[in-house]
Design an enzyme around this catalytic site. Structure first.
Site, mmCIF file in Angstrom:
data_model
loop_
_atom_site.group_PDB
_atom_site.id
_atom_site.type_symbol
_atom_site.label_atom_id
_atom_site.label_comp_id
_atom_site.label_asym_id
_atom_site.label_seq_id
_atom_site.Cartn_x
_atom_site.Cartn_y
_atom_site.Cartn_z
ATOM 1 N N GLU A 61 23.883 45.261 38.729
ATOM 2 C CA GLU A 61 23.102 44.171 38.134
ATOM 3 C C GLU A 61 21.945 43.807 39.057
ATOM 4 O O GLU A 61 22.145 43.208 40.115
ATOM 5 C CB GLU A 61 24.010 42.973 37.868
ATOM 6 N N GLU B 109 25.752 42.761 46.452
ATOM 7 C CA GLU B 109 25.951 42.021 45.208
ATOM 8 C C GLU B 109 25.362 42.741 43.999
ATOM 9 O O GLU B 109 25.827 42.564 42.877
ATOM 10 C CB GLU B 109 25.329 40.624 45.315
ATOM 11 N N LYS C 236 21.035 39.913 40.506
ATOM 12 C CA LYS C 236 21.995 39.078 41.237
ATOM 13 C C LYS C 236 21.411 38.703 42.587
ATOM 14 O O LYS C 236 20.769 39.505 43.268
ATOM 15 C CB LYS C 236 23.330 39.803 41.419
ATOM 16 N N GLU D 268 39.085 39.992 39.113
ATOM 17 C CA GLU D 268 38.011 40.798 39.707
ATOM 18 C C GLU D 268 38.525 41.510 40.942
ATOM 19 O O GLU D 268 39.211 40.897 41.777
ATOM 20 C CB GLU D 268 36.822 39.930 40.148
#
Length: 389
Positions: A313, A322, A316, A259
């Site tokens: 997203e 985030e 999250k 990542e």
């Protein structure tokens, strides 16, 4: 200092150029994402041929069958203790892997995610046994040839990371880390690291150059122990991990980035989180991937990296950042343009994100490269010895 120069030399000899591609993490912590069939279409149009998911979602694995996209799947942290039982691990492989291969190109299994820095520290004891049992399950079913077993770790596993040659693992996890590295060495599997220069910059923006973390032109830094020059923080992070691995006695394990990314939006105290910085970081990372670059310590080994993430997203937890790492919005519109759209418009295989290295090593090239490193080593050795005279 001499020992570190020697170590850097032998680590460099271990390098090799290989065919690899730019990968992207396909997270699903959202309630508004397109169905997997549409995601596959998006990846195919962009010529992205590698992705990683954070579970073994059967809908995704079925949708990706008979495609060119390779998939790395993940064993969730909360079931690691169950996989301490070999029979349970075999059943897991039978249920979550066997039904989908070879139609779906599952190339790796990540056992857990950042287990060494998980709040529930009891999970650490189950990590290596679970990895061994999953691998043995693959062997029993004849599936181990094309599927590696590993685990991604946070950079927080390091006690020291600056300069890179000082890289070392935290003493309290060194015993289990040795067992993990021994498994990776025996199975010829990579060590995966989640590496985010963004966090380093956010925590100390007055001392860390933004250009250095964004891959922009900058003076960089020179490791005083190896004389290796670093023009970006990501490569320094990766080499710090390589040095940490070598200090536990393992020199043949490849380090890959599971990542890395940059948020396009953040809270008021999340310094550096912006659309502009996210676009620059990911665009520059993509350029380096396309150039088949290695790190200063392993310049001949292309650094394989998986960008985080494909989509923003919305479910999250945590700060605003985030929920804003995605290259794309859930409606498949670009959050910002890093140049991927140009791949969708081109039918030329040479523009694919899965580029074949233009410098694939032949035996002759290997000999030439080893000769170069030999004379470099001799020069460094003489220089170091002269310093003691």
């Amino acid at each position: 200092m001499l020992s570190l120069i020697l170590l850097a030399f032998f680590l460099s000899l271990d390098s090799g150029i290989f065919v690899a591609s730019f990968g992207i993490n396909y997270g699903q912590v959202a309630n508004n994402l397109p169905p997997p069939t549409k995601v596959l279409e998006l990846l195919s149009n962009l010529k992205i041929t590698k992705t990683r998911i954070y579970d073994t979602n059967p809908e995704i694995l079925k949708a990706f069958a008979n495609s060119n996209v390779e998939v790395i799947v993940t064993v969730e942290n909360q079931i690691l203790n169950q996989l301490n039982d070999p029979q349970q691990a075999l059943q897991w492989v039978n249920t979550n892997i066997k039904p989908y291969v070879p139609d779906t190109k599952i190339t790796g299994i990540q056992v857990g995610n950042e287990v060494f820095t998980e709040i529930d520290s009891s999970l650490i004891q189950y990590l290596v046994p679970a990895m061994i049992n999953i691998h043995n399950g693959l062997v029993q079913l004849g599936l181990d040839t094309n599927i590696h077993v590993s685990t991604p770790s946070s950079l927080e596993v390091l006690e020291e990371s600056y300069p890179p040659s000082a890289g070392s693992f935290r003493s309290e996890i060194s015993g289990i880390m040795y067992e993990l590295l021994n498994f990776l060495s025996k199975t010829k599997s990579p060590f995966w690291i989640n590496a985010y220069p963004y966090f380093a910059y956010k925590n100390d923006p007055n001392q860390i150059s933004l250009d250095y973390v964004l891959f922009n032109t900058n003076q960089g830094m020179v490791d005083p122990n190896t004389n290796l020059h670093y023009d970006n923080m990501l490569y320094a992070m990766v080499d710090a991990v390589t040095f940490a691995i070598s200090k536990l006695g393992f020199n043949g394990i490849e380090v890959r980035v599971s990542e890395t990314g940059w948020p396009s939006k953040g809270d008021s105290d999340e310094i550096g989180a912006s659309l502009k910085n996210a676009e620059i970081y990911n665009k520059n990372l993509l350029k380096r991937q396309m150039a088949n670059e290695g790190t200063p310590l392993r310049p001949r080994m292309r650094l394989e990296s998986y960008l985080f993430a494909l989509f923003n997203e919305n479910l999250k937890n945590g700060p605003t950042s985030e929920r804003n790492y995605g290259l794309f919005e859930p409606d498949e519109s670009m959050t910002y343009n890093v140049g991927l759209s140009s791949f969708a418009k081109s039918s030329n295989p040479s523009t694919s994100i899965s580029l074949t290295s233009s410098a694939t090593r032949t035996k002759a090239a290997q000999k030439e490269n080893q000769s170069m490193f030999y004379w470099m080593f001799v020069y460094l050795l003489i220089s170091s010895l002269c310093a003691f005279v």
